[in-house]
Design a protein around this motif. Structure first.
Motif, PDB file in Angstrom:
ATOM      1  N   GLN A   1       1.053  -1.115   0.054  1.00  0.00           N
ATOM      2  CA  GLN A   1       0.127  -0.096   0.114  1.00  0.00           C
ATOM      3  C   GLN A   1       0.700   1.098  -0.612  1.00  0.00           C
ATOM      4  OE1 GLN A   1      -2.972  -0.841  -0.430  1.00  0.00           O
ATOM      5  NE2 GLN A   1      -3.172  -2.021  -0.278  1.00  0.00           N
ATOM      6  N   LEU A   2       1.774   1.258   0.410  1.00  0.00           N
ATOM      7  CA  LEU A   2       2.806   2.183   0.697  1.00  0.00           C
ATOM      8  C   LEU A   2       3.380   3.052  -0.758  1.00  0.00           C
ATOM      9  CD1 LEU A   2       5.279   1.401   3.258  1.00  0.00           C
ATOM     10  CD2 LEU A   2       3.608   3.067   3.178  1.00  0.00           C
ATOM     11  N   SER A   3       2.970   2.170  -2.325  1.00  0.00           N
ATOM     12  CA  SER A   3       3.665   3.060  -3.454  1.00  0.00           C
ATOM     13  C   SER A   3       1.973   2.789  -4.025  1.00  0.00           C
ATOM     14  CB  SER A   3       3.364   2.027  -4.654  1.00  0.00           C
ATOM     15  OG  SER A   3       2.611   0.981  -4.290  1.00  0.00           O
ATOM     16  N   LYS A   4       0.701   3.418  -3.223  1.00  0.00           N
ATOM     17  CA  LYS A   4      -0.258   4.076  -3.553  1.00  0.00           C
ATOM     18  C   LYS A   4      -0.369   4.982  -2.152  1.00  0.00           C
ATOM     19  CE  LYS A   4      -2.616  -0.347  -4.605  1.00  0.00           C
ATOM     20  NZ  LYS A   4      -3.623  -1.233  -4.287  1.00  0.00           N
ATOM     21  N   THR A   5      -0.977   6.183  -3.021  1.00  0.00           N
ATOM     22  CA  THR A   5      -1.519   7.764  -2.144  1.00  0.00           C
ATOM     23  C   THR A   5      -2.441   6.539  -1.417  1.00  0.00           C
ATOM     24  OG1 THR A   5      -0.776   8.955  -4.080  1.00  0.00           O
ATOM     25  CG2 THR A   5      -2.623  10.214  -2.093  1.00  0.00           C
ATOM     26  N   PRO A   6      -2.655   7.675   0.053  1.00  0.00           N
ATOM     27  CA  PRO A   6      -2.630   7.036   1.114  1.00  0.00           C
ATOM     28  C   PRO A   6      -4.414   7.630   0.950  1.00  0.00           C
ATOM     29  CG  PRO A   6      -1.282   7.898   2.225  1.00  0.00           C
ATOM     30  CD  PRO A   6      -1.082   8.368   0.298  1.00  0.00           C
TER      31      PRO A   6
ATOM     32  N   ARG B   1      -3.777   7.104   6.095  1.00  0.00           N
ATOM     33  CA  ARG B   1      -2.794   7.714   6.047  1.00  0.00           C
ATOM     34  C   ARG B   1      -2.440   7.153   7.177  1.00  0.00           C
ATOM     35  NH1 ARG B   1      -0.548  11.368   3.710  1.00  0.00           N
ATOM     36  NH2 ARG B   1      -1.903  12.236   1.918  1.00  0.00           N
ATOM     37  N   GLN B   2      -3.717   7.778   8.209  1.00  0.00           N
ATOM     38  CA  GLN B   2      -3.120   7.846   9.837  1.00  0.00           C
ATOM     39  C   GLN B   2      -2.577   5.737  10.315  1.00  0.00           C
ATOM     40  OE1 GLN B   2      -6.071   7.626  12.762  1.00  0.00           O
ATOM     41  NE2 GLN B   2      -4.833   7.955  14.404  1.00  0.00           N
TER      42      GLN B   2
ATOM     43  N   ARG C   1      -8.894   6.609  13.332  1.00  0.00           N
ATOM     44  CA  ARG C   1      -9.423   5.832  14.510  1.00  0.00           C
ATOM     45  C   ARG C   1      -7.930   5.386  14.944  1.00  0.00           C
ATOM     46  NH1 ARG C   1      -9.468   0.323  15.306  1.00  0.00           N
ATOM     47  NH2 ARG C   1      -9.176  -0.511  12.948  1.00  0.00           N
ATOM     48  N   PRO C   2      -7.638   5.958  16.227  1.00  0.00           N
ATOM     49  CA  PRO C   2      -6.527   5.673  17.494  1.00  0.00           C
ATOM     50  C   PRO C   2      -6.263   4.736  17.173  1.00  0.00           C
ATOM     51  CG  PRO C   2      -7.753   6.033  18.449  1.00  0.00           C
ATOM     52  CD  PRO C   2      -8.450   6.127  17.201  1.00  0.00           C
ATOM     53  N   TYR C   3      -4.102   3.146  17.132  1.00  0.00           N
ATOM     54  CA  TYR C   3      -4.242   2.448  16.441  1.00  0.00           C
ATOM     55  C   TYR C   3      -3.269   2.045  17.835  1.00  0.00           C
ATOM     56  CZ  TYR C   3      -6.313   2.779  11.944  1.00  0.00           C
ATOM     57  OH  TYR C   3      -6.610   2.534  10.974  1.00  0.00           O
ATOM     58  N   ASP C   4      -3.832   0.773  18.949  1.00  0.00           N
ATOM     59  CA  ASP C   4      -2.875   0.540  19.703  1.00  0.00           C
ATOM     60  C   ASP C   4      -2.150   0.079  18.971  1.00  0.00           C
ATOM     61  OD1 ASP C   4      -1.715  -0.057  22.510  1.00  0.00           O
ATOM     62  OD2 ASP C   4      -3.697  -0.405  22.928  1.00  0.00           O
ATOM     63  N   TRP C   5      -0.473   0.583  18.717  1.00  0.00           N
ATOM     64  CA  TRP C   5       0.347  -0.663  18.247  1.00  0.00           C
ATOM     65  C   TRP C   5       0.633  -1.709  19.116  1.00  0.00           C
ATOM     66  CZ3 TRP C   5       0.095  -0.212  13.664  1.00  0.00           C
ATOM     67  CH2 TRP C   5      -0.301   1.003  12.328  1.00  0.00           C
ATOM     68  N   SER C   6       0.613  -1.733  20.706  1.00  0.00           N
ATOM     69  CA  SER C   6       1.499  -2.277  21.436  1.00  0.00           C
ATOM     70  C   SER C   6       0.285  -3.930  21.189  1.00  0.00           C
ATOM     71  CB  SER C   6       1.172  -1.988  22.615  1.00  0.00           C
ATOM     72  OG  SER C   6      -0.227  -1.786  23.709  1.00  0.00           O
ATOM     73  N   VAL C   7      -0.611  -3.270  20.902  1.00  0.00           N
ATOM     74  CA  VAL C   7      -1.910  -5.089  21.029  1.00  0.00           C
ATOM     75  C   VAL C   7      -2.024  -5.513  20.215  1.00  0.00           C
ATOM     76  CG1 VAL C   7      -1.614  -4.558  23.623  1.00  0.00           C
ATOM     77  CG2 VAL C   7      -3.986  -4.004  21.596  1.00  0.00           C
ATOM     78  N   MET C   8      -1.717  -4.825  18.575  1.00  0.00           N
ATOM     79  CA  MET C   8      -3.049  -4.850  17.665  1.00  0.00           C
ATOM     80  C   MET C   8      -1.427  -6.653  17.307  1.00  0.00           C
ATOM     81  SD  MET C   8      -2.853  -2.980  13.963  1.00  0.00           S
ATOM     82  CE  MET C   8      -3.398  -1.254  14.686  1.00  0.00           C
ATOM     83  N   ILE C   9      -2.705  -7.851  16.465  1.00  0.00           N
ATOM     84  CA  ILE C   9      -2.600  -8.896  16.072  1.00  0.00           C
ATOM     85  C   ILE C   9      -3.140  -8.670  14.461  1.00  0.00           C
ATOM     86  CG2 ILE C   9      -2.852 -11.015  16.077  1.00  0.00           C
ATOM     87  CD1 ILE C   9      -2.761 -10.749  19.157  1.00  0.00           C
ATOM     88  N   LYS C  10      -4.223  -8.121  14.425  1.00  0.00           N
ATOM     89  CA  LYS C  10      -5.160  -7.870  12.461  1.00  0.00           C
ATOM     90  C   LYS C  10      -5.314  -6.760  12.296  1.00  0.00           C
ATOM     91  CE  LYS C  10      -7.487 -10.780  10.281  1.00  0.00           C
ATOM     92  NZ  LYS C  10      -9.138 -12.295  10.052  1.00  0.00           N
ATOM     93  N   VAL C  11      -5.771  -6.305  11.184  1.00  0.00           N
ATOM     94  CA  VAL C  11      -6.388  -5.378  10.350  1.00  0.00           C
ATOM     95  C   VAL C  11      -7.011  -5.287   9.813  1.00  0.00           C
ATOM     96  CG1 VAL C  11      -4.369  -3.927   8.878  1.00  0.00           C
ATOM     97  CG2 VAL C  11      -5.200  -2.469  11.346  1.00  0.00           C
ATOM     98  N   ALA C  12      -8.259  -4.768   9.508  1.00  0.00           N
ATOM     99  CA  ALA C  12      -8.783  -4.987   8.335  1.00  0.00           C
ATOM    100  C   ALA C  12      -8.802  -3.894   6.979  1.00  0.00           C
ATOM    101  CB  ALA C  12     -10.214  -3.820   9.148  1.00  0.00           C
ATOM    102  N   LYS C  13      -8.254  -4.243   5.820  1.00  0.00           N
ATOM    103  CA  LYS C  13      -8.217  -4.379   4.908  1.00  0.00           C
ATOM    104  C   LYS C  13      -8.279  -2.450   4.721  1.00  0.00           C
ATOM    105  CE  LYS C  13      -7.615  -5.246  -0.125  1.00  0.00           C
ATOM    106  NZ  LYS C  13      -6.513  -4.863  -0.299  1.00  0.00           N
ATOM    107  N   ALA C  14      -9.308  -2.080   4.176  1.00  0.00           N
ATOM    108  CA  ALA C  14     -10.300  -0.912   4.880  1.00  0.00           C
ATOM    109  C   ALA C  14      -8.824   0.043   5.264  1.00  0.00           C
ATOM    110  CB  ALA C  14     -11.125  -0.843   4.989  1.00  0.00           C
TER     111      ALA C  14
END
Length: 125
Positions: free
Chosen positions: A30-35, A59-60, A41-54
């Motif tokens: 996804q980095l080669s595309k414009t976000p 950008r965030q 919504r805020p993301y808690d990176w310390s506990v994130m395991i999976k993320v939705a494709k959307a």
């Protein structure tokens, strides 16, 4: 996992090649595309395991993921910065970072990567 390997490497005084694991994150398609825009919504990176494709197209999320990867990479490089072999160890990392900087369309990521590359090069001299 990367943070644990970095801490283990630092505590035991041995080299664990963590940089290739972190630079793999920069090959995120996804980095080669414009976000895209969207409700962030805020993301808690310390506990994130999976993320939705959307969410991966927002950008965030992209900026947050890259900021985490750059932080982990800087943390790893800091643990090896005073090694006599540091200049040789960082050559592949700098090369990979420069490729990502040219490829990405996220300007904040480009500037962060350039700054990190400058700091790495300054330390390796």
């Amino acid at each position: 996992c990367v943070r644990t390997l970095t801490q283990l490497s630092s505590e035991l005084g041995i080299f664990v090649p963590v940089a290739p694991l972190v630079t793999e994150v920069f090959h995120f398609a996804q980095l080669s595309k414009t976000p895209g825009k969207g409700k962030d919504r805020p993301y808690d990176w310390s506990v994130m395991i999976k993320v939705a494709k959307a969410d991966t197209e927002k950008r965030q999320y992209q900026e947050g993921m890259m900021a985490q990867a750059i932080f982990l990479l800087a943390e790893h490089l800091h643990s090896t910065a005073y090694s006599p072999s540091f200049p040789e160890i960082v050559i592949p990392t700098i090369t990979a970072l420069r490729k990502v900087s040219k490829k990405t369309k996220i300007s904040s990521l480009q500037s962060r990567i350039r700054k990190l590359c400058q700091e790495i090069e300054k330390q390796s001299q």
